[in-house]
Every structure is written in C-alpha cells, then in structure tokens.
Design a protein around this motif. Structure first.
Motif, short mmCIF file in Angstrom:
data_model
loop_
_atom_site.label_atom_id
_atom_site.label_comp_id
_atom_site.label_asym_id
_atom_site.label_seq_id
_atom_site.Cartn_x
_atom_site.Cartn_y
_atom_site.Cartn_z
N VAL A 38 0.79 -1.14 -0.12
CA VAL A 38 0.04 0.14 0.10
C VAL A 38 1.01 1.40 0.23
O VAL A 38 0.44 2.11 0.39
N SER A 39 2.20 1.16 -0.46
CA SER A 39 3.22 2.43 -0.35
C SER A 39 2.50 3.31 -1.43
O SER A 39 2.63 4.55 -1.02
N GLY A 40 1.79 3.18 -2.61
CA GLY A 40 1.32 4.12 -3.21
C GLY A 40 0.29 4.88 -2.66
O GLY A 40 0.38 6.37 -2.59
N ALA A 78 2.45 12.42 8.97
CA ALA A 78 2.82 12.10 7.69
C ALA A 78 4.23 11.24 7.68
O ALA A 78 4.39 10.53 7.01
N ALA A 79 5.06 11.73 8.85
CA ALA A 79 6.54 10.92 8.82
C ALA A 79 6.20 9.46 9.21
O ALA A 79 6.58 8.38 8.82
N ILE A 80 4.98 9.32 10.05
CA ILE A 80 4.81 8.17 10.55
C ILE A 80 4.26 7.00 9.50
O ILE A 80 4.56 5.97 9.42
N LEU A 81 3.39 7.62 8.94
CA LEU A 81 2.76 7.10 7.74
C LEU A 81 3.72 6.56 6.49
O LEU A 81 3.54 5.56 6.24
N ALA A 86 6.50 2.32 3.71
CA ALA A 86 7.13 2.47 2.36
C ALA A 86 7.32 1.40 1.48
O ALA A 86 7.19 1.64 0.28
N GLY A 87 7.71 0.31 1.88
CA GLY A 87 7.74 -0.87 1.00
C GLY A 87 8.63 -0.67 -0.17
O GLY A 87 9.80 -0.30 0.06
N SER A 88 8.02 -0.67 -1.45
CA SER A 88 9.04 -0.64 -2.44
C SER A 88 9.08 0.53 -2.95
O SER A 88 9.94 1.13 -3.91
N TRP A 95 10.72 11.27 1.81
CA TRP A 95 9.70 12.20 2.15
C TRP A 95 9.24 12.18 3.56
O TRP A 95 9.09 13.24 4.42
N ALA A 96 9.32 11.15 4.18
CA ALA A 96 9.11 10.83 5.64
C ALA A 96 10.07 11.74 6.55
O ALA A 96 9.74 12.38 7.63
N GLY A 97 11.40 11.55 6.27
CA GLY A 97 12.43 12.39 6.97
C GLY A 97 12.40 13.70 6.67
O GLY A 97 12.54 14.55 7.74
N VAL A 98 12.04 14.24 5.77
CA VAL A 98 11.61 15.58 5.38
C VAL A 98 10.52 16.04 6.16
O VAL A 98 10.80 17.17 6.86
N CYS A 99 9.64 15.26 6.30
CA CYS A 99 8.34 15.66 7.41
C CYS A 99 8.86 15.64 8.88
O CYS A 99 8.36 16.55 9.43
#
Length: 119
Positions: A38-40, A78-81, A86-88, A95-99
């Motif tokens: 479900v990474s998308g 957003a970072a937690i999500l 992340a998966g593939s 992007w999570a790190g930026v958040c």
C-alpha cells in the motif's frame, strides 16, 4: 522564525506535488505487480498531510498559538505514515524524513519563541 515557517510551508506545498506524482506511479507499480503493498496509497496520504501542514503553517506563521503545533503534528503524522508503509516505494522514506525535519522545526521553533517572549 516567521520567515522560516513561511518558507517551509511553501516548500511543503510544492514538494506535495512531487510526492503525489511518485505515489501514483508507485500505486500503479504495486497494482501491476500484485504485490499487495500500500505504499502508493500511503504516499498519497503523506502528500495530503504535507499539503495540510504547509497551508496551516503559512496561515498561522504570525501567531505563537496552536497553529504551529497543529502543522507540526500533521508533519509528524505524515512521517509515521511514510516510515511504516514505505515498502517498494523507497523514496517515501526520504519524504518522511523531510516531514520529521519540518515538524521539529515548527514545534521546537514555537517553543523557543514562547520562551523568548516570557523572558
């Protein structure tokens, strides 16, 4: 700090578009591979949280109230999500790190501003 909140909010709103496009591609890839990931979809949720946080950050940049904490909360959500799904779609970790970075700037910056005003 007001300028930093404005700049981070605008950057967040622009990055949201990149995350959306990458998420759509990742979602199509997940569907075609039938991987069950479900990474998308998680990427779309990260993009929505980034957009909401950016808008809240820009609108409430002049106040030292709860607006900055709300924006920081959206960034951290957003970072937690992103990190958990992340998966593939490995760019989602970036992007999570930026958040995380943006959320910490909003939260810590507001706390520092409040301490300065008290002294």
């Amino acid at each position: 700090m007001k300028t930093a909140k404005l700049v981070l909010g605008i950057i967040s709103m622009v990055l949201c578009l990149f995350v959306i496009f990458q998420s759509c591609a990742a979602g199509v890839s997940n569907t075609l591979e039938e991987s069950g990931e479900v990474s998308g979809t998680a990427g779309l949720m990260v993009a929505i949280c980034m957009l909401a946080a950016g808008i809240i950050g820009v609108v409430t940049r002049n106040s030292s109230g709860g607006g900055a904490f709300t924006a920081g909360g959206f960034y951290l959500l957003a970072a937690i999500l992103g990190f958990t799904n992340a998966g593939s779609y490995t760019d989602l970790n970036i992007w999570a790190g930026v958040c995380v970075a943006f959320g910490l700037v909003f939260i810590i910056g507001t706390l520092v501003e409040r301490k300065r005003k008290q002294n």
